[in-house]
Design a protein around this motif. Sequence first.
Motif, PDB file in Angstrom:
ATOM      1  N   ARG A  53      13.780  -9.221 -44.492  1.00 17.53           N
ATOM      2  CA  ARG A  53      14.732  -9.446 -45.583  1.00 17.53           C
ATOM      3  C   ARG A  53      14.648 -10.896 -46.052  1.00 17.53           C
ATOM      4  N   VAL A  54      14.882 -11.083 -47.320  1.00 13.38           N
ATOM      5  CA  VAL A  54      14.943 -12.415 -47.915  1.00 13.38           C
ATOM      6  C   VAL A  54      16.414 -12.731 -48.171  1.00 13.38           C
ATOM      7  N   VAL A  55      16.927 -13.769 -47.526  1.00 14.54           N
ATOM      8  CA  VAL A  55      18.346 -14.126 -47.638  1.00 14.54           C
ATOM      9  C   VAL A  55      18.468 -15.583 -48.074  1.00 14.54           C
ATOM     10  N   PRO A  56      19.589 -15.925 -48.709  1.00 18.92           N
ATOM     11  CA  PRO A  56      19.797 -17.333 -49.103  1.00 18.92           C
ATOM     12  C   PRO A  56      19.855 -18.237 -47.884  1.00 18.92           C
ATOM     13  N   LEU A  57      19.301 -19.407 -47.997  1.00 20.59           N
ATOM     14  CA  LEU A  57      19.310 -20.372 -46.909  1.00 20.59           C
ATOM     15  C   LEU A  57      20.709 -20.961 -46.776  1.00 20.59           C
ATOM     16  N   GLU A  58      21.241 -20.922 -45.574  1.00 17.60           N
ATOM     17  CA  GLU A  58      22.612 -21.389 -45.345  1.00 17.60           C
ATOM     18  C   GLU A  58      22.729 -22.881 -45.659  1.00 17.60           C
ATOM     19  N   GLY A  59      23.782 -23.213 -46.397  1.00 16.36           N
ATOM     20  CA  GLY A  59      24.069 -24.609 -46.708  1.00 16.36           C
ATOM     21  C   GLY A  59      23.206 -25.191 -47.801  1.00 16.36           C
ATOM     22  N   ASP A  60      22.373 -24.372 -48.450  1.00 15.00           N
ATOM     23  CA  ASP A  60      21.512 -24.872 -49.532  1.00 15.00           C
ATOM     24  C   ASP A  60      22.096 -24.416 -50.860  1.00 15.00           C
ATOM     25  N   GLU A  61      22.411 -25.384 -51.716  1.00 13.05           N
ATOM     26  CA  GLU A  61      23.033 -25.074 -52.999  1.00 13.05           C
ATOM     27  C   GLU A  61      22.015 -24.897 -54.120  1.00 13.05           C
ATOM     28  N   GLU A  62      20.732 -25.070 -53.831  1.00 10.15           N
ATOM     29  CA  GLU A  62      19.712 -24.959 -54.866  1.00 10.15           C
ATOM     30  C   GLU A  62      19.073 -23.574 -54.918  1.00 10.15           C
ATOM     31  N   GLY A  63      19.618 -22.636 -54.187  1.00 11.59           N
ATOM     32  CA  GLY A  63      19.115 -21.257 -54.227  1.00 11.59           C
ATOM     33  C   GLY A  63      17.892 -21.011 -53.379  1.00 11.59           C
ATOM     34  N   ALA A  64      17.641 -21.843 -52.386  1.00 11.41           N
ATOM     35  CA  ALA A  64      16.497 -21.624 -51.504  1.00 11.41           C
ATOM     36  C   ALA A  64      16.741 -20.405 -50.615  1.00 11.41           C
ATOM     37  N   THR A  65      15.673 -19.737 -50.263  1.00 14.68           N
ATOM     38  CA  THR A  65      15.774 -18.531 -49.449  1.00 14.68           C
ATOM     39  C   THR A  65      14.883 -18.645 -48.207  1.00 14.68           C
TER      40      THR A  65
END
Length: 503
Positions: free
Chosen positions: A195-207
């Motif tokens: 699964r591809v999930v948003p990176l925690e604590g990243d506000e730039e939309g990194a996954t």
Amino acid sequence: MGIAQAAAPLRLHLGCSGAAPPRPTSLRVGFGFGSHARRKGGRRRSPPRAASSLHPSSNTRAHDHDPVLKPPAPAGDVAGRDLNGAADHAPQQRRRAASDLEEEAWALLRESVVSYCGSPVGTIAACDPNDSSPLNYDQVFIRDFVPSGIAFLLKGEYDIVRNFILHTLQLQSWEKTMDCHSPGQGLMPASFKVRVVPLEGDEEGATEEVLDPDFGEAAIGRVAPVDSGLWWIILLRAYGKCSGDLSFHERIDVQTGIKLILKLCLADGFDMFPTLLVTDGSCMMDRRMGIHGHPLEIQSLFYSALLCAREMLTPEDGSADLIRALNNRLMALSFHIREYYWLDKRKLNEIYRYKTEEYSYDAVNKFNIYPDQIPPWLVEWIPPEGGYLIGNLQPAHMDFRFFSLGNLWSIVSSLATTRQSHAILDLVEAKWSDLVAEMPLKICYPALEDQEWKYITGSDPKNTPWSYHNAGSWPTLLWQVCNLSIMFEILMSHGGMYQDEPA
């Protein structure tokens, strides 16, 4: 989905090896099981019969049931010419067709490869572009990847199998719960999904990519997989034999994974039998089919996994008791299956004459089997020279259905004796029209029908008679037949002998 899994999906960042292990100079076939050859005494039977008798072109019954098959053309000379001296182009055309078919198969297999962090980790269970809701068929199943993994190993592509083994090994330690209940330690998942999930604590939309395992919390029927860990050990042994990287087995994490699976399977419980007690639907037969108890499929895989584990366990003080328990279980399991699961004309006549309600240590009818439960189709179905291992055995119950995977794998793993192995092949040849006909090998015979189907399967519309697991045809079983044929030919060329007892 389990509470722990929903709260924190597992994140694995294993470093995959850059270079593949050196390829051996000669291909090793077999996973370290006991060897098979001809029966001791009596008339000599050529084991390559496994290849010829299971081939439709050598079986007259197959031509009666398969309109595609045609009688063989007149034989030409060794130079590839027909009887009139003209060049025969059919062999070249067949070779080109086979090559094109193989290329197409490999292209489809590569399309199914799943990558994680840039490295291949397995193949999805099924790929149907027209299916808008694939359920869990878009996941990597441990049992389903085994034939794919064997193909990659024979091709010399070891990285995908190595990655698969390491990643599923890490999933073994995942915290798994359902309704606040945790199963035994060492359980392998049935499948996993990238699964591809948003990176925690990243506000730039990194996954980031995470592995999401399923131990039965989300599975249909919510049953934990019993066969996943057994298949994992078998594939691990195959990887070491084919790649030559035997030191891979000696890694601490790999050794720990093997021991956890063995401790889970060899744990003492309430059962008096050496067979592995499982629930319905917890193996390849992942629908309710009345196989709860001690199904043959699990017992043959269990036996294979024990043999493979014994080859791979490193001798140390901490594993001495485990190896001792393993050896004891091998002996008890092989005797139990060969003695009580075997059915042929002679054994059938014995069952008809069983006395019931016997209480003693020397009782003949140890499981209190009533002769009235013998189905009417069975007497005429068993050929005089054939026999097979029944599907299940419990107190007062024998499942007389023929299950293909359990019987084929019993031969491959040497669980079946010399005589039994030949008898199983004789039965498949004699009952070709029932077990194969125009389609790949059926998973079982016969199908559950009428009221029996309704009560046992729970009226599952996907498991209707003669479809799906209920006697459906499974192409994946053909790799077991091919493995069996190759093994017989190689062992006979080396003068191999059957091992009627585990060595």
